[in-house]
Write a protein that holds these residues in place. Structure first.
Motif, PDB file in Angstrom:
ATOM      1  N   LEU A  24      47.631  51.329  51.231  1.00 28.70           N
ATOM      2  CA  LEU A  24      46.774  51.534  50.060  1.00 28.70           C
ATOM      3  C   LEU A  24      47.101  50.535  48.953  1.00 28.70           C
ATOM      4  CD1 LEU A  24      46.543  55.432  49.801  1.00 28.70           C
ATOM      5  CD2 LEU A  24      44.795  53.831  50.603  1.00 28.70           C
ATOM      6  N   LEU A  27      45.065  47.355  48.693  1.00 32.03           N
ATOM      7  CA  LEU A  27      43.691  47.405  48.187  1.00 32.03           C
ATOM      8  C   LEU A  27      43.567  46.761  46.815  1.00 32.03           C
ATOM      9  CD1 LEU A  27      43.371  49.213  50.641  1.00 32.03           C
ATOM     10  CD2 LEU A  27      42.059  50.790  49.254  1.00 32.03           C
ATOM     11  N   ASN A  31      39.968  43.460  44.625  1.00 34.45           N
ATOM     12  CA  ASN A  31      39.188  43.179  43.422  1.00 34.45           C
ATOM     13  C   ASN A  31      39.273  41.723  42.978  1.00 34.45           C
ATOM     14  OD1 ASN A  31      38.468  45.813  43.587  1.00 34.45           O
ATOM     15  ND2 ASN A  31      39.697  46.497  41.861  1.00 34.45           N
ATOM     16  N   TYR A  49      30.614  45.966  40.474  1.00 34.67           N
ATOM     17  CA  TYR A  49      31.139  47.343  40.432  1.00 34.67           C
ATOM     18  C   TYR A  49      30.819  48.055  41.749  1.00 34.67           C
ATOM     19  CZ  TYR A  49      32.241  51.992  38.588  1.00 34.67           C
ATOM     20  OH  TYR A  49      32.802  53.233  38.374  1.00 34.67           O
ATOM     21  N   GLU A  52      32.975  46.704  44.620  1.00 31.37           N
ATOM     22  CA  GLU A  52      34.373  47.145  44.522  1.00 31.37           C
ATOM     23  C   GLU A  52      34.505  48.626  44.864  1.00 31.37           C
ATOM     24  OE1 GLU A  52      35.964  43.842  41.281  1.00 31.37           O
ATOM     25  OE2 GLU A  52      35.780  45.930  40.653  1.00 31.37           O
ATOM     26  N   LEU A  53      33.540  49.417  44.402  1.00 35.20           N
ATOM     27  CA  LEU A  53      33.563  50.856  44.682  1.00 35.20           C
ATOM     28  C   LEU A  53      33.454  51.111  46.189  1.00 35.20           C
ATOM     29  CD1 LEU A  53      33.402  53.828  43.654  1.00 35.20           C
ATOM     30  CD2 LEU A  53      30.926  53.538  43.588  1.00 35.20           C
ATOM     31  N   GLU A  56      36.520  49.931  48.134  1.00 34.19           N
ATOM     32  CA  GLU A  56      37.683  50.819  47.955  1.00 34.19           C
ATOM     33  C   GLU A  56      37.521  52.083  48.790  1.00 34.19           C
ATOM     34  OE1 GLU A  56      39.951  51.585  44.258  1.00 34.19           O
ATOM     35  OE2 GLU A  56      39.176  53.627  44.387  1.00 34.19           O
ATOM     36  N   GLU A  57      36.316  52.660  48.784  1.00 38.64           N
ATOM     37  CA  GLU A  57      36.100  53.893  49.547  1.00 38.64           C
ATOM     38  C   GLU A  57      36.263  53.640  51.046  1.00 38.64           C
ATOM     39  OE1 GLU A  57      35.989  56.542  47.881  1.00 38.64           O
ATOM     40  OE2 GLU A  57      35.554  55.673  45.928  1.00 38.64           O
ATOM     41  N   SER A  60      40.007  52.636  51.961  1.00 43.98           N
ATOM     42  CA  SER A  60      40.956  53.751  51.878  1.00 43.98           C
ATOM     43  C   SER A  60      40.714  54.736  53.019  1.00 43.98           C
ATOM     44  CB  SER A  60      40.885  54.442  50.510  1.00 43.98           C
ATOM     45  OG  SER A  60      39.629  55.026  50.303  1.00 43.98           O
ATOM     46  N   ARG A  64      43.688  55.692  55.541  1.00 42.80           N
ATOM     47  CA  ARG A  64      44.152  57.087  55.587  1.00 42.80           C
ATOM     48  C   ARG A  64      43.708  57.810  56.857  1.00 42.80           C
ATOM     49  NH1 ARG A  64      41.960  59.946  50.821  1.00 42.80           N
ATOM     50  NH2 ARG A  64      40.316  58.398  50.951  1.00 42.80           N
ATOM     51  N   GLY A 121      33.590  59.942  49.155  1.00 40.86           N
ATOM     52  CA  GLY A 121      33.614  58.519  49.493  1.00 40.86           C
ATOM     53  C   GLY A 121      32.345  58.007  50.143  1.00 40.86           C
TER      54      GLY A 121
END
Lengths: 152, 112
Positions: A24, A27, A31, A49, A52-53, A56-57, A60, A64, A121
């Motif tokens: 993580l 990550l 950006n 934005y 990047e959103l 990240e979702e 991750s 995970r 997410g």
């Protein structure tokens, strides 16, 4: 400082490509990579934005759930322009087949006491990207996210 | 990600958030948010300076808000930036934690 961090985490940043470790913490390298692409391709702030959103979702989720937080795997990101209108990001991993685009958990919305703290997410990826496609690879997965290239 | 608090009249705790509420930012504030939620019944989340909100950041808002609500308290969000508000609305958080862009309106939600 950033280069040192990338050496420590074995991340690689080439033009239009970024290789991350399945941590993580890696990550945080996404950006600056997106910001550099945004400057080069005149991508507007709202689209940055959204990119990047969604990254990240998706990333991750791979760390995970795909790799189950095992840190010694890699994730490959690549960027392509699709003509003048679209921006495309492909994410490839070597995790077991894992379709992030499935329905997943649906957050409840009747009362805050029943709102699940997770499960947002993929709905966010669907909302903030133009399209999301999953493709099983012989050893891994490819997730392709597309965004409009307009500069706001 | 920075977090500071300010005690307002009427027992309202204003939580001022500043920075990116991404995975790293969420980890930075989770413990502080839970401590605040354990001691305050009226929470005003000032999000004017939050430039990014992802799902881990949403979790950092929802979990303490649930704790406050379970103790009979109230939570309101004040002045999120445009894209941050879109994330809140896309996740239906706005239906559960009222969003206000006027400070007096936000305080009124808590004092009602």
């Amino acid at each position: 400082m950033q280069v040192l961090t990338m050496q420590q985490t074995h991340a690689k940043n080439e033009q239009g490509r970024l290789t991350l470790s399945s941590r993580l913490g890696d990550l945080a390298l996404v950006n600056p990579w997106v910001e550099a692409l945004a400057a080069e391709h005149a991508i507007g702030a709202d689209t940055v934005y959204a990119i990047e959103l969604c990254l990240e979702e998706a990333l991750s989720n791979i760390v995970r759930h795909g790799y189950k937080s095992a840190p010694d795997h890699t994730i490959e990101l690549s960027f392509h322009r699709k003509g003048d209108a679209m921006l495309q990001f492909a994410i490839e991993d070597c995790a077991p087949h894992f379709d992030q685009t499935g329905p997943g958990r649906q957050p409840a919305n009747e009362d805050i006491d029943y709102l699940l703290p997770g499960g947002h997410g993929m709905p966010l990826i669907r909302k903030f990207s133009s399209s999301v496609e999953w493709e099983p690879l012989p050893k891994g997965n490819r997730l392709t996210l597309t965004f409009p290239s307009r500069s706001e | 990600m920075k977090l500071s608090t300010e005690e307002l009249d009427g027992g309202i705790t204003k939580v001022i958030l500043d920075g990116r509420l991404d995975i790293e930012g969420a980890a930075a504030i989770d413990l502080k948010m839970n401590v605040i939620a354990g001691s305050s019944k009226l929470l005003l989340l000032d999000m004017q300076e939050v430039s990014f909100l992802g799902s881990m950041g949403l979790r950092s808002l929802v979990v303490p808000s649930q704790a406050v609500r379970r103790r009979g308290g109230k939570v309101a969000i004040f002045a999120p930036q445009k894209m941050v508000e879109e994330v809140l609305k896309a996740s239906s958080i706005d239906a559960l934690i009222p969003i206000r862009h006027d400070l007096n309106d936000a305080l009124a939600v808590l004092q009602a």
